[in-house]
Write an enzyme that holds these catalytic residues in place. Structure first.
Site, PDB file in Angstrom:
ATOM      1  N   GLY A  23      10.849 -23.161 -25.325  1.00 54.61           N
ATOM      2  CA  GLY A  23      10.786 -24.836 -25.543  1.00 54.61           C
ATOM      3  C   GLY A  23      10.078 -25.161 -23.712  1.00 54.61           C
ATOM      4  O   GLY A  23      10.720 -26.071 -23.678  1.00 54.61           O
ATOM      5  N   HIS A 120      -2.690 -22.242 -23.700  1.00 61.65           N
ATOM      6  CA  HIS A 120      -3.183 -20.559 -23.683  1.00 61.65           C
ATOM      7  C   HIS A 120      -2.924 -20.260 -21.761  1.00 61.65           C
ATOM      8  O   HIS A 120      -3.851 -21.005 -21.113  1.00 61.65           O
ATOM      9  CB  HIS A 120      -3.991 -19.721 -24.149  1.00 61.65           C
ATOM     10  CG  HIS A 120      -4.170 -18.839 -24.971  1.00 61.65           C
ATOM     11  ND1 HIS A 120      -3.531 -17.426 -25.071  1.00 61.65           N
ATOM     12  CD2 HIS A 120      -5.167 -17.626 -23.625  1.00 61.65           C
ATOM     13  CE1 HIS A 120      -3.322 -16.670 -24.886  1.00 61.65           C
ATOM     14  NE2 HIS A 120      -4.298 -16.203 -24.419  1.00 61.65           N
ATOM     15  N   GLU A 158      -9.249 -21.960 -37.731  1.00 60.67           N
ATOM     16  CA  GLU A 158      -7.939 -20.675 -38.054  1.00 60.67           C
ATOM     17  C   GLU A 158      -8.253 -19.277 -37.383  1.00 60.67           C
ATOM     18  O   GLU A 158      -6.990 -18.647 -37.732  1.00 60.67           O
ATOM     19  CB  GLU A 158      -9.008 -20.555 -39.184  1.00 60.67           C
ATOM     20  CG  GLU A 158      -8.918 -21.658 -40.487  1.00 60.67           C
ATOM     21  CD  GLU A 158     -10.340 -22.366 -40.296  1.00 60.67           C
ATOM     22  OE1 GLU A 158     -11.228 -21.559 -39.239  1.00 60.67           O
ATOM     23  OE2 GLU A 158     -10.895 -23.215 -40.725  1.00 60.67           O
ATOM     24  N   ASP A 161      -6.858 -18.500 -30.676  1.00 62.68           N
ATOM     25  CA  ASP A 161      -6.786 -18.904 -29.102  1.00 62.68           C
ATOM     26  C   ASP A 161      -9.120 -19.336 -28.806  1.00 62.68           C
ATOM     27  O   ASP A 161      -9.529 -18.935 -28.516  1.00 62.68           O
ATOM     28  CB  ASP A 161      -6.844 -17.407 -28.767  1.00 62.68           C
ATOM     29  CG  ASP A 161      -5.381 -17.474 -28.181  1.00 62.68           C
ATOM     30  OD1 ASP A 161      -4.364 -18.011 -28.052  1.00 62.68           O
ATOM     31  OD2 ASP A 161      -5.181 -16.088 -28.018  1.00 62.68           O
ATOM     32  N   GLU A 188       3.128 -22.830 -13.985  1.00 58.74           N
ATOM     33  CA  GLU A 188       3.655 -24.496 -13.330  1.00 58.74           C
ATOM     34  C   GLU A 188       2.333 -25.366 -13.451  1.00 58.74           C
ATOM     35  O   GLU A 188       2.195 -26.604 -13.145  1.00 58.74           O
ATOM     36  CB  GLU A 188       3.622 -23.823 -12.075  1.00 58.74           C
ATOM     37  CG  GLU A 188       3.775 -24.629 -10.851  1.00 58.74           C
ATOM     38  CD  GLU A 188       4.011 -24.269  -9.063  1.00 58.74           C
ATOM     39  OE1 GLU A 188       4.713 -25.405  -8.400  1.00 58.74           O
ATOM     40  OE2 GLU A 188       4.167 -23.103  -8.905  1.00 58.74           O
ATOM     41  N   ALA A 189       1.144 -24.443 -12.636  1.00 62.34           N
ATOM     42  CA  ALA A 189      -0.505 -25.031 -13.493  1.00 62.34           C
ATOM     43  C   ALA A 189      -0.341 -25.660 -14.852  1.00 62.34           C
ATOM     44  O   ALA A 189      -0.677 -27.001 -14.912  1.00 62.34           O
ATOM     45  CB  ALA A 189      -1.376 -24.071 -13.152  1.00 62.34           C
ATOM     46  N   GLU A 190       0.249 -24.939 -15.953  1.00 68.29           N
ATOM     47  CA  GLU A 190       0.000 -25.638 -16.910  1.00 68.29           C
ATOM     48  C   GLU A 190       1.515 -26.453 -17.527  1.00 68.29           C
ATOM     49  O   GLU A 190       0.839 -27.887 -18.656  1.00 68.29           O
ATOM     50  CB  GLU A 190       0.984 -24.515 -18.437  1.00 68.29           C
ATOM     51  CG  GLU A 190      -0.218 -23.060 -18.397  1.00 68.29           C
ATOM     52  CD  GLU A 190       1.028 -21.989 -19.621  1.00 68.29           C
ATOM     53  OE1 GLU A 190       1.763 -22.778 -20.470  1.00 68.29           O
ATOM     54  OE2 GLU A 190       0.686 -21.455 -19.606  1.00 68.29           O
TER      55      GLU A 190
HETATM   56  C1  GRF Z   1       3.408 -20.705 -22.588  1.00 67.65           C
HETATM   57  O1  GRF Z   1       2.700 -20.186 -21.396  1.00 67.65           O
HETATM   58  C2  GRF Z   1       1.783 -21.030 -23.257  1.00 67.65           C
HETATM   59  O2  GRF Z   1       1.020 -20.974 -22.488  1.00 67.65           O
HETATM   60  C3  GRF Z   1       1.819 -20.853 -24.616  1.00 67.65           C
HETATM   61  O3  GRF Z   1       2.619 -20.412 -23.994  1.00 67.65           O
HETATM   62  C4  GRF Z   1       4.152 -20.923 -23.397  1.00 67.65           C
HETATM   63  C5  GRF Z   1       5.315 -21.298 -23.603  1.00 67.65           C
HETATM   64  O4  GRF Z   1       6.201 -21.038 -24.499  1.00 67.65           O
HETATM   65  N1  GRF Z   1       1.373 -20.719 -25.765  1.00 67.65           N
HETATM   66  P1  GRF Z   1       7.205 -21.127 -23.997  1.00 67.65           P
HETATM   67  O5  GRF Z   1       8.298 -22.686 -24.200  1.00 67.65           O
HETATM   68  O6  GRF Z   1       7.819 -20.347 -23.383  1.00 67.65           O
HETATM   69  O7  GRF Z   1       7.964 -20.728 -25.338  1.00 67.65           O
END
Ligand code: GRF
Length: 225
Positions: A23, A120, A158, A161, A188-190
């Site tokens: 989360g 991703h 389906e 990624d 951090e960038a995400e």
């Molecule tokens: C992130 O790195 C995202 O890119 C990927 O899941 C990660 C976040 O999941 N899709 P969580 O919150 O650490 O479980």
């Protein structure tokens, strides 16, 4: 504004977050929501009851839906109904490790579809596909001696990624990087890229013909290039 227009304006901002893990992304989106008020997380879907993200949703008083997603592409009737009541403008996958359904049963129509996006932790199409998640991605990036990594937001179809790209952020791989350091730089960038992309999708600024690319700097994380 008439009632219907008001309802549509409000519904436009409602999003549902789907997760399976910690989360961290949900927490980031909740913080952004509080600060900017440009969207509202009206529900959380979890594929496991044990997910810390599910606990977080409960703590914050967000409506939680759980199932184990064995039906693959076709949504269960329960999920279809739950989503129909939520009426989100967007479904946002945030660490959701199962295949998210692309076909839904609706009470009004026989089938309806939602816009579903995912983030991703790599520069797609590199380092993607089934089993390529979490630290495995960053380990593979380091083994391939890449100069850059990053994160990508894409529409969900389906295949893991593989949906059309919406936005990306590039992150440098530094000399002597280890998985943990690269992983936290990418995350951090995400945390900047995902809410910004959601906001722009909801206001109709995205998608454009090509994915929007952001670059990463430590002082100012997001700069359009
Ligand atoms: C992130 O790195 C995202 O890119 C990927 O899941 C990660 C976040 O999941 N899709 P969580 O919150 O650490 O479980």
């Amino acid at each position: 504004m008439r009632d219907r227009e008001v309802k549509q304006a409000v519904d436009k901002k409602r999003i549902v977050v789907a997760l399976s893990g910690t989360g961290r992304s949900l927490e980031n989106l909740l913080q952004y929501q509080k600060k900017h008020n440009t969207f509202e997380i009206c529900g959380v879907i979890t594929s496991t009851k044990k997910a810390l993200g599910a606990k977080l949703a409960i703590e914050r008083g967000i409506d939680l839906y759980w199932e184990n997603f064995v039906h693959q592409n076709k949504a269960s009737d329960e999920l279809s109904l739950w989503l129909e009541n939520k009426n989100p403008a967007l479904i946002v996958l945030a660490g959701f490790v199962k295949i998210f359904p692309t076909s839904f049963k609706s009470l009004e129509k026989t089938q309806s579809s939602y816009r579903v996006i995912n983030i991703h932790p790599s520069l797609l199409p590199k380092f993607s596909g089934k089993g390529m998640y979490g630290t495995r991605v960053h380990k593979a990036v380091l083994e391939a001696c890449e100069k850059h990594s990053g994160a990508s937001v894409h529409f969900v179809n389906e295949v893991y990624d593989e949906g059309p790209l919406i936005s990306q952020i590039r992150v440098p791989v530094l000399k002597g990087d280890r998985v943990e350091a690269l992983s936290s730089r990418v995350f951090e960038a995400e945390c900047k890229l995902y809410p910004k992309t959601i906001e722009e999708l909801l206001t109709g600024k995205l998608p454009q013909e090509n994915p929007r690319v952001f670059s990463y700097t430590t002082e100012k994380l997001i700069k359009k290039v």
